[in-house]
Design a protein around this motif. Structure first.
Motif, PDB file in Angstrom:
ATOM      1  N   GLY A 174       0.809  -1.209   0.000  1.00  0.00           N
ATOM      2  CA  GLY A 174       0.000   0.000   0.000  1.00  0.00           C
ATOM      3  C   GLY A 174       0.843   1.261   0.000  1.00  0.00           C
ATOM      4  O   GLY A 174       0.336   2.360  -0.127  1.00  0.00           O
ATOM      5  N   GLU A 175       2.172   1.080   0.134  1.00  0.00           N
ATOM      6  CA  GLU A 175       3.051   2.249   0.163  1.00  0.00           C
ATOM      7  C   GLU A 175       3.591   2.557  -1.221  1.00  0.00           C
ATOM      8  O   GLU A 175       3.673   1.680  -2.073  1.00  0.00           O
ATOM      9  CB  GLU A 175       4.229   2.002   1.106  1.00  0.00           C
ATOM     10  CG  GLU A 175       3.826   1.873   2.553  1.00  0.00           C
ATOM     11  CD  GLU A 175       5.000   1.404   3.379  1.00  0.00           C
ATOM     12  OE1 GLU A 175       6.057   2.052   3.318  1.00  0.00           O
ATOM     13  OE2 GLU A 175       4.858   0.366   4.057  1.00  0.00           O
ATOM     14  N   VAL A 176       3.975   3.792  -1.402  1.00  0.00           N
ATOM     15  CA  VAL A 176       4.558   4.207  -2.673  1.00  0.00           C
ATOM     16  C   VAL A 176       6.006   4.596  -2.421  1.00  0.00           C
ATOM     17  O   VAL A 176       6.314   5.236  -1.417  1.00  0.00           O
ATOM     18  CB  VAL A 176       3.771   5.397  -3.262  1.00  0.00           C
ATOM     19  CG1 VAL A 176       4.475   5.964  -4.485  1.00  0.00           C
ATOM     20  CG2 VAL A 176       2.357   4.963  -3.617  1.00  0.00           C
ATOM     21  N   CYS A 177       6.872   4.180  -3.321  1.00  0.00           N
ATOM     22  CA  CYS A 177       8.296   4.482  -3.163  1.00  0.00           C
ATOM     23  C   CYS A 177       8.511   5.988  -3.192  1.00  0.00           C
ATOM     24  O   CYS A 177       8.081   6.655  -4.136  1.00  0.00           O
ATOM     25  CB  CYS A 177       9.095   3.822  -4.275  1.00  0.00           C
ATOM     26  SG  CYS A 177      10.826   4.299  -4.282  1.00  0.00           S
ATOM     27  N   PRO A 178       9.164   6.528  -2.172  1.00  0.00           N
ATOM     28  CA  PRO A 178       9.367   7.979  -2.117  1.00  0.00           C
ATOM     29  C   PRO A 178      10.329   8.479  -3.190  1.00  0.00           C
ATOM     30  O   PRO A 178      10.353   9.664  -3.506  1.00  0.00           O
ATOM     31  CB  PRO A 178       9.937   8.203  -0.720  1.00  0.00           C
ATOM     32  CG  PRO A 178      10.536   6.901  -0.332  1.00  0.00           C
ATOM     33  CD  PRO A 178       9.731   5.844  -1.002  1.00  0.00           C
ATOM     34  N   TYR A 179      11.112   7.576  -3.750  1.00  0.00           N
ATOM     35  CA  TYR A 179      12.111   8.011  -4.748  1.00  0.00           C
ATOM     36  C   TYR A 179      11.551   8.022  -6.168  1.00  0.00           C
ATOM     37  O   TYR A 179      11.776   8.937  -6.923  1.00  0.00           O
ATOM     38  CB  TYR A 179      13.340   7.097  -4.700  1.00  0.00           C
ATOM     39  CG  TYR A 179      14.082   7.178  -3.394  1.00  0.00           C
ATOM     40  CD1 TYR A 179      15.081   8.149  -3.205  1.00  0.00           C
ATOM     41  CD2 TYR A 179      13.779   6.329  -2.343  1.00  0.00           C
ATOM     42  CE1 TYR A 179      15.757   8.230  -2.002  1.00  0.00           C
ATOM     43  CE2 TYR A 179      14.445   6.401  -1.147  1.00  0.00           C
ATOM     44  CZ  TYR A 179      15.452   7.357  -0.976  1.00  0.00           C
ATOM     45  OH  TYR A 179      16.105   7.449   0.193  1.00  0.00           O
ATOM     46  N   CYS A 180      10.821   6.928  -6.528  1.00  0.00           N
ATOM     47  CA  CYS A 180      10.430   6.827  -7.944  1.00  0.00           C
ATOM     48  C   CYS A 180       8.921   6.706  -8.155  1.00  0.00           C
ATOM     49  O   CYS A 180       8.469   6.709  -9.285  1.00  0.00           O
ATOM     50  CB  CYS A 180      11.137   5.640  -8.607  1.00  0.00           C
ATOM     51  SG  CYS A 180      10.533   4.050  -8.018  1.00  0.00           S
ATOM     52  N   GLY A 181       8.133   6.568  -7.103  1.00  0.00           N
ATOM     53  CA  GLY A 181       6.687   6.533  -7.291  1.00  0.00           C
ATOM     54  C   GLY A 181       6.122   5.154  -7.562  1.00  0.00           C
ATOM     55  O   GLY A 181       4.907   4.987  -7.647  1.00  0.00           O
ATOM     56  N   ALA A 182       6.984   4.137  -7.701  1.00  0.00           N
ATOM     57  CA  ALA A 182       6.475   2.778  -7.903  1.00  0.00           C
ATOM     58  C   ALA A 182       5.939   2.270  -6.575  1.00  0.00           C
ATOM     59  O   ALA A 182       6.356   2.737  -5.523  1.00  0.00           O
ATOM     60  CB  ALA A 182       7.596   1.878  -8.401  1.00  0.00           C
TER      61      ALA A 182
END
Length: 752
Positions: free
Chosen positions: A711-719
């Motif tokens: 449910g989380e989104v990667c803070p670096y790339c949005g994946a």
DNA sequence: GCAAGGTC
């Protein structure tokens, strides 16, 4: 100035003929969409027009367009009209004035004769028509053919036209009857034809044999002996009776044997014969290339001048083909070693097949590729080159040996095979020659036993046709031609009658064959082709007249239609019943019912035969659906694979309510679509956007372990960040492998 | 929209 007009069947042949006749001095002309070749020969002006197969196509008048409103008896007696289907060719032919002599130089076969005669209708005027008869596009053949022109065989052309009209009449009338009767119209129509229906009947009949097969037990006894090496001997025959087998086994168990006889002989394993289309497609199919694909690839290779014409029945190289100099071309290629083997022989003696025709040579390579080939092109070219070189090399030699060994009055047989000279196997690497080791034995010597086995076996049902064996069967029954057989198999696929390789009939295919064979007509038998062939010969020999033959066929069709009509209700019932059955893809993991896929026009239903079962859901579109042997990591039920054309398969849990299916692993950072698990063609799973092919975002995945969304989104790339659970290990990661997130130091990760 | 046969 008057001209000679030469007509060729295809562009390539036209160019080649003009090139030879003009001694390379020809001119390509083009004006207003009309293209032709001009050249002088002995002071005469020649025009070469190359067609592209048939110019016209038979059809019924417009008034019969509506399938439901048209009366089929009237359709049978309707006139047949011929529509132009190659406007470019007809325009070209119409554009010439003042033609002195027309020379038909189409392929020298029945359809070629008709194509030539068809073209005459479009010429404004001419004073004479002649036919060039040649068997290959070589210098000598072409020059001789044009020196010794013969007359057109109008009877032969008539016979081809009779074939065309009879095929249309039977095909259209019965297609319409079955489609309208079973209320399957437009995309779902039921297609009937002289070639496709008997072919489908073969597939269905084989399936029935498999269904009705009752396996029988039988017993095999074998003994492993040793003399320097281990070797196995089998009891001389299979035994049906269990107690008999056991009694023999008791007689021999734990005993040594005595050699009764030992023989050795040298044998040759013949090299393969030159490639006809059918044989080529069969071999390509063994390499995993479908016939349709292989044909497409071969056509391209032919058009780019790498191989000879790929549509041929011929299995004997004509004398005019410079076999040696073609083989020599490969000395400077990846095939250097293979070519050397061929060239270094004292004499090159090519193999010959049984079928020798005169229209085209067998398929052989004519040139080396300029640039390296890839994928299927590479495979097909490699196959054709190796086949060609193999036909020019020598037979393999083997030594085969056979020993009879007695134990307590029972005879056991051991065989061996040793390669003396691999011959053509060195070139044609698609086949392997096995060695079976058997030591040299002497009559009377005793050999010690090591292992004594009694095995229970079961007789096996006949095998389904694979595409290769189906092509061969069609050829032997004379169904279709070298150019159409693979299309027919494709058609059975497209029409939802048969599927896969090995080929299985669909329920619709089975139901249709059941209903079409409820009446004894020739339409589902190869006999119809056999009869037609005979009549075509009679027309060609002027023993019968085309119009009479077609009209006789019309009368028969009226009768057949009448019979089918009287069975209308049961035909409708049978087809509907089977079409709704769907195809069983496996057993239900919940209640052991049958899981079927029922195809509809715009969706497919996946359903358990038990109506109460929760496995009952629809999937949009018409993808191929398979039950896999993998288990869902969430609930443990099997996974299904949904294969859509041009997409990597989607993997879902068979339980429509399982959270595995709802888990979309997050949103695509590019267009917000759902990220779902797909499978690459190499069987590797990966994450892809559900909007493919519009969106091509993909992420690689670890191949082992359960993937969970976080449910989380990667803070670096949005994946979306994912969690991998593999045994006791848990690993949170960004599927974007290059992403900074995955480089974070271990301390920081541990904190999370 | 029908067949099978050419060819691309």
């Amino acid at each position: 100035m008057s001209i000679n007009l030469i007509i060729a069947e295809k562009a390539d042949a036209g160019r080649r003929i003009a090139y030879i006749l003009s001694e390379k001095n020809m001119h390509q002309k083009k004006s207003k969409n009309i293209s032709y070749i001009e050249f002088d020969d002995n002071g005469e002006k020649n025009i070469m027009v190359a067609l592209s197969g048939h110019i016209v196509e038979s059809d019924f008048p417009e008034s019969f367009k509506d399938w439901i409103k048209s009366d089929l008896d009237k359709l049978i007696d309707s006139e047949i009209v011929y529509n132009i289907k190659n406007k470019k060719a007809s325009d070209a032919l119409q554009s010439f004035n003042d033609i002195k002599r027309v020379i038909i130089a189409t392929d020298y076969d029945r359809e070629g004769e008709l194509i030539g005669v068809e073209s005459l209708k479009f010429l404004k005027n001419y004073t004479e028509v002649k036919r060039a008869k040649f068997s290959a596009l070589t210098n000598q053949e072409i020059k001789d053919a044009f020196k010794n022109l013969i007359d057109v065989n109008y009877g032969l052309a008539d016979s081809a036209r009779a074939r065309e009209e009879i095929d249309l009449l039977w095909g259209a009338v019965l297609t319409r009857f079955f489609s309208v009767t079973s209320n399957r119209l437009w995309k779902d129509f039921i297609s009937v034809g002289r070639v496709q229906t008997p072919t489908l009947a073969l597939i269905v009949k084989r399936e029935e044999e498999i269904q009705n097969f009752i396996p029988e037990k039988y017993y095999q006894i074998s003994v492993k002996f040793n003399k320097k090496i281990d070797f196995t001997a089998r009891y001389e025959k299979d035994i049906k009776d269990k107690s008999e087998a056991e009694s023999i086994f008791n007689d021999i168990n734990n005993r040594d044997g005595t050699v009764k006889s030992y023989d050795r002989e040298e044998k040759e394993v013949y090299k393969p014969v030159p490639f006809s289309t059918t044989e080529f497609l069969r071999e390509a199919s063994r390499l995993g290339i479908t016939p349709s694909n292989a044909m497409k690839v071969a056509e391209k290779l032919y058009m780019s001048g790498l191989i000879s014409y790929p549509r041929t029945d011929n299995t004997v190289y004509q004398r005019s083909i410079p076999l040696k100099s073609i083989a020599e071309k490969f000395l400077k290629s990846d095939y250097e070693n293979e070519a050397k083997l061929v060239i270094n022989q004292e004499r090159i003696i090519p193999s010959r097949g049984k079928i020798e025709t005169t229209d085209h040579p067998p398929i052989y390579p004519v040139n080396l590729p300029q640039k390296p080939l890839n994928g299927a092109y590479k495979t097909v070219y490699d196959l054709i080159v190796r086949r060609f070189l193999a036909t020019l090399y020598k037979n393999a030699r083997i030594e085969s040996s056979r020993a009879e060994i007695e134990i307590n009055g029972h005879i056991f047989v051991a065989t061996g095979q040793r390669i003396l000279d691999p011959g053509w196997y060195e070139i044609y690497k698609f086949r392997k020659l096995n060695e079976i080791r058997l030591p040299e034995l002497k009559s009377g010597e005793s050999v010690s036993g090591r292992e004594w086995n009694l095995e229970e076996k079961e007789t096996e049902p006949p095998k389904r046709y694979d595409i290769a064996s189906l092509l061969k069967m069609m050829e032997s029954l004379n169904l279709g031609t070298k150019s159409t057989r693979h299309d027919i198999i494709q058609k059975l696929n497209d029409r939802n009658f048969a599927t896969g390789n090995p080929v299985r009939p669909t329920p619709l295919g089975i139901g249709f064959i059941k209903s079409v064979t409820s009446i004894d007509s020739d339409i589902a038998k190869p006999d119809m082709t056999a009869k037609l062939e005979k009549e075509m010969d009679e027309i060609a020999e002027n023993k019968k007249n085309e119009i009479d033959v077609v009209n006789e066929s019309r009368l028969m069709l009226h009768e057949v239609l009448k019979n089918f009509r009287s069975n209308r209700d049961s035909i409708k019932e049978t087809i509907t019943e089977y079409a709704n059955k769907g195809e069983v893809i496996g057993k239900c993991p919940i209640d052991n019912g049958d899981i079927s896929v029922i195809k509809y026009r715009n969706f497919e239903k996946i359903k358990c035969s038990n109506d109460e079962c929760k496995i009952n859901f629809n999937i949009s579109g018409t993808p191929l659906i398979q039950l896999t042997d993998k288990k869902c990591p969430v609930c443990g039920l099997p996974l299904i694979k949904i294969i859509r054309r041009g997409q990597s398969p989607e993997i879902r849990c068979i339980d429509p309510e399982c959270s595995y299916n709802k888990n979309t692993y997050g949103k695509c950072p590019s267009d917000g679509g759902d990220l779902i698990i797909r499978q690459s063609r190499y069987g590797k799973r990966f994450l892809g956007c559900s909007n493919y092919p519009k969106c091509t975002v993909t992420y690689p995945l670890p191949q082992k372990g359960i993937i969970n969304s976080t449910g989380e989104v990667c803070p670096y790339c949005g994946a979306p960040l994912l969690l991998l659970i593999n045994g006791k290990r848990r690993w949170k990661f960004c599927p974007n492998i290059k992403c900074e997130y995955n480089r974070k130091d271990k301390g920081e990760k541990a904190k999370e």
